[in-house]
Design an enzyme around this catalytic site. Structure first.
Site, mmCIF file in Angstrom:
data_model
loop_
_atom_site.group_PDB
_atom_site.id
_atom_site.type_symbol
_atom_site.label_atom_id
_atom_site.label_comp_id
_atom_site.label_asym_id
_atom_site.label_seq_id
_atom_site.Cartn_x
_atom_site.Cartn_y
_atom_site.Cartn_z
ATOM 1 C CD GLN A 58 39.405 66.702 12.617
ATOM 2 O OE1 GLN A 58 39.823 67.032 13.445
ATOM 3 N NE2 GLN A 58 37.791 66.905 12.815
ATOM 4 N NE ARG A 118 45.422 69.626 17.817
ATOM 5 C CZ ARG A 118 45.432 68.580 16.663
ATOM 6 N NH1 ARG A 118 44.147 67.909 16.615
ATOM 7 N NH2 ARG A 118 45.903 68.328 15.497
ATOM 8 C CG HIS A 167 47.773 72.467 10.849
ATOM 9 N ND1 HIS A 167 48.359 71.484 11.956
ATOM 10 C CD2 HIS A 167 46.778 71.338 11.321
ATOM 11 C CE1 HIS A 167 48.164 70.464 13.204
ATOM 12 N NE2 HIS A 167 47.226 70.253 11.578
#
Length: 293
Positions: free
Chosen positions: A10, A113, A196
């Site tokens: 991204q 997602r 993350h």
């Protein structure tokens, strides 16, 4: 000599992305139409004509980069990777390129997602920052020193460049500690949340369910996955690591190092931007890198 294909994450989107592919290649046109039908809206129109703000929408950004990257790879004549890897979102592109996932199934997962991550960001306001000029261990120690807040390394991008994720207060406190430890710069990133990291937990179960319900085949070449930085062609390992990826750090430096150790001599970045090419050069100046965008 081995040829590695790598796929960006991204942040690499731009207005007009993919328009040249659509105009010049009938196979690309088929894939863009397939993407529009799969998503239920014209992502191709947004990619070709949308504003910067349009492309920043989470439901658009991740699918747009995925579509651009995968189309770019699949329309190559005699596309035959010896190994693949992708940074964060790019791992889904790499799985399609290695024939572990179909284009449609990969796009559906990426869309799910993106929506799940957006929801997690809304539930847990948080952010990220890039740390320049410190060894990984120093960054890890600084993050561990912060009490009562979530902050930890999220992306090991290259030697001397680590991105940290956490709560706003955690990032602020870690920034002070990292500067005291000798960081050249700590740069706040314009992102919607702490990707993350454990703060993505609200998205985890949704994505795990989606991955477990998706047909994944044995890849035609090793894929070096973010969670471990290691190669695999085993379906269950691919699934396990793909599920874990959402809340685990991206070990990009380790992935590139392992690809080099396993014989990679040439890296081709498929998709928008040149970020991964720059990161690879920081790992190895001798590596041959190029991009097809």
């Amino acid at each position: 000599m081995k040829h590695a294909y790598i796929f960006p994450g991204q942040g690499a989107q731009f207005t007009g992305m993919g328009k040249d592919l659509f105009d010049q290649n009938s196979r690309a046109q088929e894939l863009f139409h397939q993407a529009d039908d799969t998503l239920g809206f014209s992502i191709s129109k947004i990619m070709f004509e949308g504003s910067e703000d349009d492309l920043k929408q989470t439901k658009v950004t991740q699918p747009a980069i995925f579509v651009h990257s995968v189309v770019r790879a699949l329309i190559q004549e005699d596309f035959s990777p010896d190994m693949v890897a992708g940074h964060s979102l790019g791992e889904f592109s790499a799985l399609v390129a290695s024939k572990a996932l179909s284009f449609v199934d990969g796009l559906k997962l990426v869309s799910q997602r993106a929506k799940a991550m957006q929801l997690a960001c809304e539930q847990n306001p948080s952010t990220m920052a890039a740390v320049l000029g410190l060894d990984d261990a120093v960054v890890e120690d600084a993050c561990r020193s912060i009490e009562n807040e979530v902050v930890l390394p999220a992306n090991y991008n290259s030697p001397g460049q680590v991105v940290i994720s956490g709560t706003y207060q955690g990032i602020e406190l870690a920034t002070e500690a990292l500067k005291e430890a000798g960081a050249k710069r700590v740069i706040p990133l314009a992102v919607g949340g702490a990707f993350h990291s454990p703060l993505m937990e609200p998205a985890h179960s949704k994505l795990e369910q989606a991955i477990n319900q998706t047909a994944i085949d044995k890849p035609i070449c090793p894929i070096y996955q973010n969670v471990t930085g290691l190669p695999t062609i085993e379906i269950e390992v691919v699934k396990k690591n793909l599920i874990a990826q959402l809340m685990a750090p991206v070990r990009w430096t380790q992935s590139v190092t392992n690809m080099l150790n396993d014989g990679a001599t040439h890296f081709t970045e498929c998709g928008p931007g040149r970020v991964l090419q720059g990161l690879i050069k920081k790992v190895s100046r001798e590596a041959e890198v190029n991009g097809i965008s």
